[in-house]
Design a protein around this motif. Sequence first.
Motif, short mmCIF file in Angstrom:
data_model
loop_
_atom_site.label_atom_id
_atom_site.label_comp_id
_atom_site.label_asym_id
_atom_site.label_seq_id
_atom_site.Cartn_x
_atom_site.Cartn_y
_atom_site.Cartn_z
N ASP A 246 -71.37 -2.26 4.09
CA ASP A 246 -69.97 -2.61 3.81
C ASP A 246 -69.52 -3.79 4.66
N LYS A 249 -70.84 -6.96 3.23
CA LYS A 249 -70.08 -7.34 2.04
C LYS A 249 -68.78 -8.04 2.44
N ASP A 250 -68.10 -7.49 3.45
CA ASP A 250 -66.84 -8.10 3.90
C ASP A 250 -67.08 -9.49 4.48
N GLY A 252 -69.45 -11.55 3.68
CA GLY A 252 -69.81 -12.47 2.60
C GLY A 252 -68.63 -12.89 1.76
N THR A 253 -67.66 -12.01 1.58
CA THR A 253 -66.50 -12.35 0.74
C THR A 253 -65.38 -13.03 1.51
N SER A 254 -65.48 -13.13 2.82
CA SER A 254 -64.43 -13.75 3.61
C SER A 254 -64.46 -15.27 3.45
N ASN A 255 -63.26 -15.87 3.37
CA ASN A 255 -63.16 -17.33 3.24
C ASN A 255 -63.61 -18.05 4.50
#
Length: 293
Positions: A246, A249-250, A252-255
């Motif tokens: 998890d 995933k966070d 990787g999706t962070s700007n």
Amino acid sequence: MACNPFVCWACPPQETVTFIESCGKFSKVAYPGCNCIIPCCGQAAAGTLSLRVQQLDVRCESKTKDNVFVNVVVSVQYQVQKENLWDAQYKLTDSRQQISSYIFDVVRATVPKMNLDDVFLEKEQIASDIKEQLTKSMSEYGYLIIHALVNDIEPAHRVKEAMNEINAARRMRIAAIEKAEAEKVAIVKAAEAEAEAKFLQGQGIARQRGALVAGLRESVKDFTSNQADVSSKDVLELMLVTQYFDMLKDVGTSNRASTIFLPHSPAGMTDAASQIRNAFLQGSVGSEKIHAA
């Protein structure tokens, strides 16, 4: 004054008197109006006096106790006493010069006993001394001293500039002290706020970790109660690995994500799970200590 070979008329203006002499000797005082003078009897006008209040301005230079030369400007208001007209006319040759001499005497006897700052502060006392001395001296000559005023005290120009610079420097020093105190208060308050924020942040992190550990403990307990062949260690490692993914995933999706390198082999996963487990256990111990405190 109008005259003919036998009779003359003296007509002093208002608030002025004329002295009449007979053969060089005082005869009478001619008051405002028409006064008869008989020249054939040796009578003649010998002089006039004003009964109005007069003012004499005197500038006197003197040295102060701290060796500063100053010019003291004194104004004296005086008047001839009507009951002592003869004294005012015949006892003094020059009343204004006499008054000036007494002013010089008082100023040069008083100012040298004072520092420059005290001369400005004791201006009324100097004026009082001048009036007292003049009243004693001039009353016997028929003059009444009404007021004595110290109108101005003038040190040298360079002394004035030095006094202004001293005053400016004193005020700048006070301003610098006040500014430094304000900056000190701001820095101290900012440090106290930062320390309090870090303390509260530490408490929050410790409580968060304690809550996570408590949640994991409950989850492991519920899972092992239903699956007898699975140990609590296996369940804990499974949950930590799930949270690990998890987290990835966070990230990787962070700007604001950046490139990170992590071991991703099975052995590396076991080591990561072990490290995470130890971190949670340490957080739990820290949280208990904080609650105990």
